[in-house]
Design an enzyme around this catalytic site. Structure first.
Site, PDB file in Angstrom:
ATOM      1  N   SER A 138     -12.214 -53.247  25.966  1.00 12.37           N
ATOM      2  CA  SER A 138     -11.974 -53.374  27.345  1.00 12.37           C
ATOM      3  C   SER A 138     -11.943 -54.702  27.717  1.00 12.37           C
ATOM      4  O   SER A 138     -12.788 -55.720  27.366  1.00 12.37           O
ATOM      5  CB  SER A 138     -12.946 -52.709  28.179  1.00 12.37           C
ATOM      6  OG  SER A 138     -12.877 -53.038  29.624  1.00 12.37           O
TER       7      SER A 138
ATOM      8  N   TYR B   3     -21.268 -50.629  31.308  1.00 11.54           N
ATOM      9  CA  TYR B   3     -19.978 -50.453  30.432  1.00 11.54           C
ATOM     10  C   TYR B   3     -19.613 -51.432  29.590  1.00 11.54           C
ATOM     11  O   TYR B   3     -19.258 -51.439  28.543  1.00 11.54           O
ATOM     12  CB  TYR B   3     -18.896 -49.886  31.462  1.00 11.54           C
ATOM     13  CG  TYR B   3     -17.543 -49.795  30.926  1.00 11.54           C
ATOM     14  CD1 TYR B   3     -17.224 -48.388  30.098  1.00 11.54           C
ATOM     15  CD2 TYR B   3     -16.616 -50.617  31.049  1.00 11.54           C
ATOM     16  CE1 TYR B   3     -16.160 -48.392  29.569  1.00 11.54           C
ATOM     17  CE2 TYR B   3     -15.307 -50.373  30.526  1.00 11.54           C
ATOM     18  CZ  TYR B   3     -15.202 -49.361  29.831  1.00 11.54           C
ATOM     19  OH  TYR B   3     -14.009 -49.242  29.254  1.00 11.54           O
TER      20      TYR B   3
END
Length: 332
Positions: free
Chosen positions: A129, A154
């Site tokens: 990501s 995250y």
């Protein structure tokens, strides 16, 4: 030559588009997905429904945290490659459930790497990501930049996944690509993501919650471009590389809402809130490395991509239920 590819998280947005591409070129696809309730599992059931009668497609319902299940799946299946997309997604929810994110995104990834080490294959593609860049102030973001300042659980778990992948390349010679996705959107996008959520609210005539002054910018990447990059990384399977996969342009939050409203032919009603913890002011992909090594070249600019999304929404969606307590869609 036909290959047998495991796609974890294959019932999700990116995974189902990837499955369609792989099946379309004649590959066999096994999907491992647990259909969790981060958003409506029926949307994921819809994603896979078109494939269930395809003899080259197999759906396994299970959790990547289940080490015994994962190991048996690898032992029995003879995969030629893995595309690991399964993850607990979203920046803001990770602030509320950091232990769950650690368990799924780190332990789950480790279970897959261990099974691949024991049984093969050596080709492993990891969905990372742009969030790993954290509060990086240099733009555009390059794979050579330091990524030591993630600002959400995250992001931290995704960086940990990259490091585990390097371990398995270094120790066992696995050929691993880590793909840093920059805000993927398009038909079938998750309903809590900003573009889908804003479209849904605009279509229902409801107020758009805007955190900050609208100047934050994101590098939005159309799903077809992302799939081009994933397939190239899977096919070329370098020894170990990290690649940015982005649109290589940025769009402000204010412009995004304005353009969606224009395409929907409605007027946006906006309610403003302070910036939220975990959000970064900008994401912006430098994609020259992916261009050089993978032939990656994003082809769908944001205005065209938004029009395609709105057309899909009008054809396929009634205003969808919106998950979770967060008031603004996740941008990851």
């Amino acid at each position: 030559m036909c290959a047998h590819i495991l796609v974890t998280g294959g019932a999700g947005f990116i995974g189902s588009h990837l499955s369609r591409r792989l099946l379309g070129r004649g590959d066999r696809v096994t999907v491992l997905d647990n259909f969790n309730d981060f958003y409506d599992p029926q949307l994921k059931r819809r994603n896979v429904s078109a494939f269930l009668d395809n003899g080259n497609y197999r759906l396994v319902e299970g959790d990547i945290r289940d080490a015994a299940l994962v190991d048996q799946l690898f032992a029995d299946s003879g995969f030629d490659g893995v595309v690991h997309l399964a993850a607990r997604a979203g920046v803001r929810p990770s602030l509320e459930q950091p232990i769950l994110y650690e368990q799924v995104n780190c332990i789950g990834t480790l279970n897959l790497l261990e099974a691949a080490r024991r049984h093969g294959p050596e080709v492993f593609t990891f969905g990372s990501s742009s969030s790993v860049y954290g509060i990086n102030e240099k733009v555009p973001f390059s794979e050579e930049d330091e990524v030591n300042l993630p600002i959400s659980p995250y992001a931290t778990t995704k960086r940990a996944g990259e490091l585990m992948c390097f371990n398995y390349h270094h120790l066992y010679g696995m050929r691993i690509s880590c793909l840093r996705f920059f805000t993927v959107y398009g038909p079938g996008q998750r309903p809590e993501m900003a573009i889908h959520k804003f479209t849904n609210l605009l279509a229902k005539g409801e107020t758009i919650p805007m955190f900050g002054d609208g100047s934050s910018r994101r590098d939005y990447t159309f799903i077809d471009d992302i799939i081009d990059g994933v397939v190239a990384a899977l096919d070329q399977a370098p020894g170990f590389e990290i690649f940015n996969l982005g649109g290589a342009e940025t769009t402000s939050l204010a412009d995004l809402v304005s353009w969606l409203a224009e395409d929907l032919k409605v007027e946006a009603q906006i309610e403003r809130f302070p910036d939220q913890p975990g959000d970064v002011p900008i994401t912006y992909a430098e994609v020259s490395k992916a261009a050089k090594l993978l032939g990656y070249s994003p082809k769908v600019p944001i205005r065209e991509g938004l029009r395609r999304f709105v057309n899909w929404y009008r054809s396929n969606e009634s205003p969808a239920p919106l998950p979770g307590p967060s008031k603004q869609g996740s941008s990851d």
